[in-house]
Design a protein around this motif. Structure first.
Motif, PDB file in Angstrom:
ATOM      1  N   LEU A   1       0.828  -1.206   0.000  1.00  0.00           N
ATOM      2  CA  LEU A   1       0.000   0.000   0.000  1.00  0.00           C
ATOM      3  C   LEU A   1       0.862   1.255   0.000  1.00  0.00           C
ATOM      4  N   GLU A   2       1.891   1.279   0.829  1.00  0.00           N
ATOM      5  CA  GLU A   2       2.776   2.447   0.889  1.00  0.00           C
ATOM      6  C   GLU A   2       3.540   2.616  -0.424  1.00  0.00           C
ATOM      7  N   THR A   3       4.006   1.516  -0.993  1.00  0.00           N
ATOM      8  CA  THR A   3       4.723   1.600  -2.272  1.00  0.00           C
ATOM      9  C   THR A   3       3.812   2.114  -3.372  1.00  0.00           C
ATOM     10  N   ALA A   4       2.568   1.634  -3.371  1.00  0.00           N
ATOM     11  CA  ALA A   4       1.621   2.088  -4.387  1.00  0.00           C
ATOM     12  C   ALA A   4       1.368   3.588  -4.263  1.00  0.00           C
ATOM     13  N   ARG A   5       1.198   4.072  -3.022  1.00  0.00           N
ATOM     14  CA  ARG A   5       0.936   5.497  -2.823  1.00  0.00           C
ATOM     15  C   ARG A   5       2.101   6.371  -3.262  1.00  0.00           C
ATOM     16  N   SER A   6       3.294   5.843  -3.170  1.00  0.00           N
ATOM     17  CA  SER A   6       4.474   6.631  -3.527  1.00  0.00           C
ATOM     18  C   SER A   6       4.893   6.466  -4.986  1.00  0.00           C
ATOM     19  N   THR A   7       4.170   5.631  -5.735  1.00  0.00           N
ATOM     20  CA  THR A   7       4.512   5.407  -7.146  1.00  0.00           C
ATOM     21  C   THR A   7       4.090   6.605  -7.979  1.00  0.00           C
ATOM     22  N   GLN A   8       4.948   7.007  -8.896  1.00  0.00           N
ATOM     23  CA  GLN A   8       4.663   8.149  -9.755  1.00  0.00           C
ATOM     24  C   GLN A   8       3.419   7.886 -10.591  1.00  0.00           C
ATOM     25  N   GLY A   9       2.524   8.875 -10.621  1.00  0.00           N
ATOM     26  CA  GLY A   9       1.301   8.762 -11.400  1.00  0.00           C
ATOM     27  C   GLY A   9       0.108   8.277 -10.612  1.00  0.00           C
ATOM     28  N   VAL A  10       0.305   7.923  -9.320  1.00  0.00           N
ATOM     29  CA  VAL A  10      -0.797   7.448  -8.480  1.00  0.00           C
ATOM     30  C   VAL A  10      -1.367   8.620  -7.689  1.00  0.00           C
ATOM     31  N   ALA A  11      -2.692   8.831  -7.794  1.00  0.00           N
ATOM     32  CA  ALA A  11      -3.344   9.908  -7.047  1.00  0.00           C
ATOM     33  C   ALA A  11      -3.679   9.472  -5.628  1.00  0.00           C
ATOM     34  N   LYS A  12      -4.193   8.242  -5.488  1.00  0.00           N
ATOM     35  CA  LYS A  12      -4.489   7.725  -4.154  1.00  0.00           C
ATOM     36  C   LYS A  12      -4.598   6.218  -4.208  1.00  0.00           C
ATOM     37  N   ALA A  13      -4.448   5.585  -3.057  1.00  0.00           N
ATOM     38  CA  ALA A  13      -4.574   4.131  -2.945  1.00  0.00           C
ATOM     39  C   ALA A  13      -5.208   3.806  -1.612  1.00  0.00           C
ATOM     40  N   GLU A  14      -6.175   2.873  -1.606  1.00  0.00           N
ATOM     41  CA  GLU A  14      -6.891   2.507  -0.384  1.00  0.00           C
ATOM     42  C   GLU A  14      -6.997   0.998  -0.274  1.00  0.00           C
ATOM     43  N   ARG A  15      -6.920   0.517   0.977  1.00  0.00           N
ATOM     44  CA  ARG A  15      -7.066  -0.909   1.237  1.00  0.00           C
ATOM     45  C   ARG A  15      -8.527  -1.321   1.085  1.00  0.00           C
ATOM     46  N   GLY A  16      -8.737  -2.511   0.530  1.00  0.00           N
ATOM     47  CA  GLY A  16     -10.083  -3.031   0.359  1.00  0.00           C
ATOM     48  C   GLY A  16     -10.285  -4.319   1.126  1.00  0.00           C
ATOM     49  N   ARG A  17     -10.900  -5.306   0.489  1.00  0.00           N
ATOM     50  CA  ARG A  17     -11.234  -6.563   1.160  1.00  0.00           C
ATOM     51  C   ARG A  17      -9.992  -7.427   1.355  1.00  0.00           C
TER      52      ARG A  17
ATOM     53  N   THR B   1       1.726   4.446 -15.737  1.00  0.00           N
ATOM     54  CA  THR B   1       1.545   4.246 -14.291  1.00  0.00           C
ATOM     55  C   THR B   1       1.364   2.768 -13.964  1.00  0.00           C
ATOM     56  N   ILE B   2       0.590   2.052 -14.785  1.00  0.00           N
ATOM     57  CA  ILE B   2       0.379   0.619 -14.551  1.00  0.00           C
ATOM     58  C   ILE B   2       1.698  -0.130 -14.669  1.00  0.00           C
ATOM     59  N   ARG B   3       2.465   0.197 -15.686  1.00  0.00           N
ATOM     60  CA  ARG B   3       3.766  -0.468 -15.847  1.00  0.00           C
ATOM     61  C   ARG B   3       4.691  -0.125 -14.673  1.00  0.00           C
ATOM     62  N   GLU B   4       4.649   1.106 -14.200  1.00  0.00           N
ATOM     63  CA  GLU B   4       5.488   1.514 -13.074  1.00  0.00           C
ATOM     64  C   GLU B   4       5.075   0.786 -11.803  1.00  0.00           C
ATOM     65  N   LEU B   5       3.762   0.622 -11.606  1.00  0.00           N
ATOM     66  CA  LEU B   5       3.273  -0.119 -10.442  1.00  0.00           C
ATOM     67  C   LEU B   5       3.769  -1.559 -10.478  1.00  0.00           C
ATOM     68  N   ARG B   6       3.657  -2.189 -11.617  1.00  0.00           N
ATOM     69  CA  ARG B   6       4.085  -3.584 -11.717  1.00  0.00           C
ATOM     70  C   ARG B   6       5.585  -3.721 -11.462  1.00  0.00           C
ATOM     71  N   SER B   7       6.336  -2.764 -11.936  1.00  0.00           N
ATOM     72  CA  SER B   7       7.777  -2.810 -11.712  1.00  0.00           C
ATOM     73  C   SER B   7       8.118  -2.578 -10.244  1.00  0.00           C
ATOM     74  N   ALA B   8       7.435  -1.622  -9.616  1.00  0.00           N
ATOM     75  CA  ALA B   8       7.746  -1.271  -8.230  1.00  0.00           C
ATOM     76  C   ALA B   8       7.273  -2.338  -7.247  1.00  0.00           C
ATOM     77  N   LEU B   9       6.133  -2.960  -7.520  1.00  0.00           N
ATOM     78  CA  LEU B   9       5.568  -3.927  -6.574  1.00  0.00           C
ATOM     79  C   LEU B   9       6.199  -5.304  -6.707  1.00  0.00           C
ATOM     80  N   GLY B  10       6.757  -5.633  -7.864  1.00  0.00           N
ATOM     81  CA  GLY B  10       7.501  -6.875  -8.019  1.00  0.00           C
ATOM     82  C   GLY B  10       6.637  -8.114  -8.151  1.00  0.00           C
ATOM     83  N   ASP B  11       7.301  -9.269  -8.103  1.00  0.00           N
ATOM     84  CA  ASP B  11       6.615 -10.551  -8.271  1.00  0.00           C
ATOM     85  C   ASP B  11       5.745 -10.864  -7.063  1.00  0.00           C
TER      86      ASP B  11
END
Length: 683
Positions: free
Chosen positions: A422-438, A462-472
């Motif tokens: 969640l923290e990594t997603a919020r700090s990824t370039q191009g992300v406006a906000k991120a919230e935990r769900g179920r 942004t999607i490609r950056e998220l996938r790269s930052a969050l990893g496998d």
């Protein structure tokens, strides 16, 4: 003896009655297993597919995500805002939502956005559609979002079955009446094609139950087109030969036996080649493409079986009178015809074969340049030729929130690592906000909103950056990620399926024609046709039809269909050319004779096949319209340009080399083979 033969024909009809009775319960269930969810079209191994599967297992099951849009061009009034709040509150009171919807106003004050998510429908499509309809009845604004878009797409696919079948039948009926010039004869192959379509539905359902193949509205629609198109082609070839044999043979049964012996091997070979070409789609990673492979092959094979068993039995039982008023009497000669169009075409190709070949090849190459003008990847909102409510809502949001993401990106992560994700997603370039769900079953859902419009280049980055930052081990999905995965996977599938189709078709042709050069000519010709027809699409899709994008799977699917179906006609022509050479004719004369004798029936078959695929152009799905257009244009190019001029002129130029390294390449060996009785029956 003739009485016993009639009994045999009636026995075949009785057997088909049993087959239809057994198929009926299965065919009626095909609609129950047809699925048009995103996961049924997505790549099997893509991250977005994993997201779709995992979210189905979270508490409450798969969520249906909607966006409620309230818009007034001159600006929302206080009364508008109060109405929106009341209606959204009513939706929340009547349906269990994952969170309380919050109003998101646009900067210009013209629009309010409410994100609504519910797990109430789960994975049941009927429940999802009911939920979407209920929300639309409750709110006065537009209802969009992935859930609404899926409902609208499902309604479009459901509406295809009837119009697609009726239009196809009408088109084929008109063409058969014009070709046969008989008030009765056209009914026979058309009825047999309808029975073949019914049988293909039953076989497809059985394959789904036994092997879990994907069945979608797109694949079943194309299967119907193939059954009527290919089946009518086989009927044209058989009836044409049967009519000839009736003039030479007193009894219809014997005439049909001779007709089947003459054209049966070529029909069997061509249909087998088409089926094998379609089955190459099983190597695709895209679920929709892989599912279309076996359904298309089933359609072709069911058409083959029906046209080589049921159609002959019906024609034999009905006798010569079915050809009325042009009944082919025993011992009669066909009316002297004027010099045929194909004889004239063949003569022009024979006089200056090199000029014809170079000019035709240059024309195809020039048309292929149109592929450079193909519009970009098709977006979800541009997938419909009409504008359903979900698409209208997406367009309203795109105008009101030009610099904001309005379609969440879904991230699923192992629950133990979800806080860090969640923290990594919020700090990824191009992300406006991120919230935990179920959370559930070891996974946690995180909803990410990009700072850019859906399916824009910036959101894709942004999607490609998220996938790269969050990893496998962490998966990024959602509608925009699904479109990205489809585009990437289609590129991968082309690199695997296209060479596979070429190799398979080439090997089959080498075995059938006992040559290497002739198969290479046919394969090169159909590949050139594919490039030219796709190029014509690039010239007209946006300018003439107004299509805003190109379906990522268009290149692959059109290639498989055009190569398989184009080679189909090539087999008919080359088969007859080979027979003439075995009878001692020189290759140039054999090529012209083959064109003159088979050109008419191949042209009729090509017109029917092109017309059946052209039916898809009027369908409300852009993907189907584009596919139908490219294949219809390709079949016409193949029939009237490539098969008539280019293949013929190449054969005249090469002479006996066209049959290298087979026995026909050597004149002495050819004569010996012919004297030994190796010549096959004529097509």
């Amino acid at each position: 003896m003739e009485g016993r033969k009639r009994i045999l024909g009636r026995g075949v009809l009785a057997l088909w009655v049993i087959v239809i009775a057994l198929a009926a319960p299965l065919a009626g269930k095909l609609g129950d297993v047809q699925r048009d969810r995103a996961v049924d079209y997505l790549p099997a191994s893509a991250a977005s597919t994993q997201v779709a599967k995992i979210t189905e297992q979270l508490p409450g099951g798969d969520s249906t995500d909607l966006v409620l849009v309230y818009h007034r061009e001159g600006g929302l009034t206080p009364e508008d805002r109060a109405t929106a709040a009341r209606e959204v509150g009513q939706v929340a009171a009547e349906h269990p939502l994952t969170s309380a919807p919050q109003a998101v106003p646009s900067e210009d004050g013209t629009t309010l956005l409410y994100a609504v998510s519910s797990t109430e429908p789960g994975t049941d499509e009927a429940a999802r559609d009911a939920f979407v309809r209920d929300v639309r009845e409750t709110v006065s604004g537009q209802v969009g979002g992935p859930g609404a878009l899926a409902t609208d797409a499902g309604e479009v696919y459901d509406s295809l079955d009837g119009p697609l079948l009726y239009t196809t039948v009408a088109v084929v009926a008109v063409l058969l009446i014009l070709i046969y010039r008989s008030p009765f004869l056209w009914l026979v192959p058309l009825a047999v094609a309808g029975i073949a379509d019914y049988l293909s539905m039953a076989v497809t359902y059985a394959l789904h139950q036994g092997f879990d193949i994907s069945v979608s509205g797109q694949s079943t629609g194309v299967m119907t087109i193939l059954v009527f198109g290919a089946g009518t082609d086989y009927a044209l070839l058989l009836v044409s030969r049967y009519r000839e044999e009736l003039r030479r043979t007193p009894h219809p049964y014997d005439a049909m036996t001779a007709a089947l012996r003459g054209c049966g091997p070529a029909v069997l070979a061509s249909s087998g080649t088409v089926a094998l070409g379609m089955l190459c789609l099983l190597a695709a990673d895209m679920n929709s493409s892989r599912g279309m492979g076996p359904t298309a092959a089933v359609g072709v094979l069911c058409a083959l079986v029906a046209m080589t068993t049921l159609l002959p039995a019906l024609l034999v039982v009905l006798g010569r009178r079915v050809f009325w008023p042009l009944i082919p009497a025993y011992g009669s000669e066909p009316k002297a015809a004027r010099r045929s169009l194909f004889a004239a075409m063949g003569s022009s190709a024979g006089r200056r074969p090199l000029a014809v070949l170079v000019t035709g090849a240059a024309a195809l190459a020039a048309l292929a340049l149109g592929t450079l003008n193909l519009p970009g990847a098709l977006k979800q909102e541009d997938s419909f030729s009409s504008t359903p409510e979900a698409v209208a809502a997406m367009k309203t949001l795109a105008a009101a929130y030009p610099q904001t993401g309005t379609q969440p990106i879904t991230v699923v992560a192992p629950t133990a690592a979800s806080s860090g994700v969640l923290e990594t997603a919020r700090s990824t370039q191009g992300v406006a906000k991120a919230e935990r769900g179920r959370s559930g079953d070891g996974w946690t859902e995180i909803s990410v909103v990009a700072a850019h419009p859906p399916q824009s280049p910036a959101e894709t980055a942004t999607i490609r950056e998220l996938r790269s930052a969050l990893g496998d081990g962490v998966y990024v999905g959602g509608p925009s990620a699904e479109q990205l995965d489809m585009t990437d996977t289609d590129a991968r599938d082309r690199g695997i399926v296209v060479p596979l189709v070429i190799v398979v078709v080439l090997l089959v042709l080498i075995v059938l024609l006992r040559s290497l050069v002739a198969p290479l000519i046919l394969v090169a010709a159909v590949v050139a046709v594919w490039g030219a027809s796709l190029g014509i699409g690039g010239l007209v899709f946006e300018s003439l039809f107004g299509f805003e994008g190109t379906d990522p799977g268009l290149a692959l699917l059109s290639f498989v269909f055009l190569v398989a179906l184009g080679v189909d006609y090539g087999i008919f022509l080359m088969h007859r050319m080979r027979e003439e050479c075995l009878d001692g004719a020189e290759p140039g004369a054999a090529a012209l004779t083959a064109l003159r004798t088979t050109g008419g029936v191949i042209a009729s078959a090509g017109l029917v096949l092109a017309a059946t695929f052209a039916v898809l152009v009027n369908m409300p799905m852009v993907q189907l319209a584009e596919l139908g257009f490219v294949i219809a244009v390709g079949v016409l190019l193949d029939t009237f340009l490539v098969r008539t001029y280019l293949v013929t002129s190449a054969s005249v130029l090469l002479g006996r080399k066209v049959w290298w390294p087979g026995p026909l390449a050597d004149k002495a060996r050819t004569r010996a083979g012919s004297d030994a009785g190796l010549a096959p029956a004529r097509l």
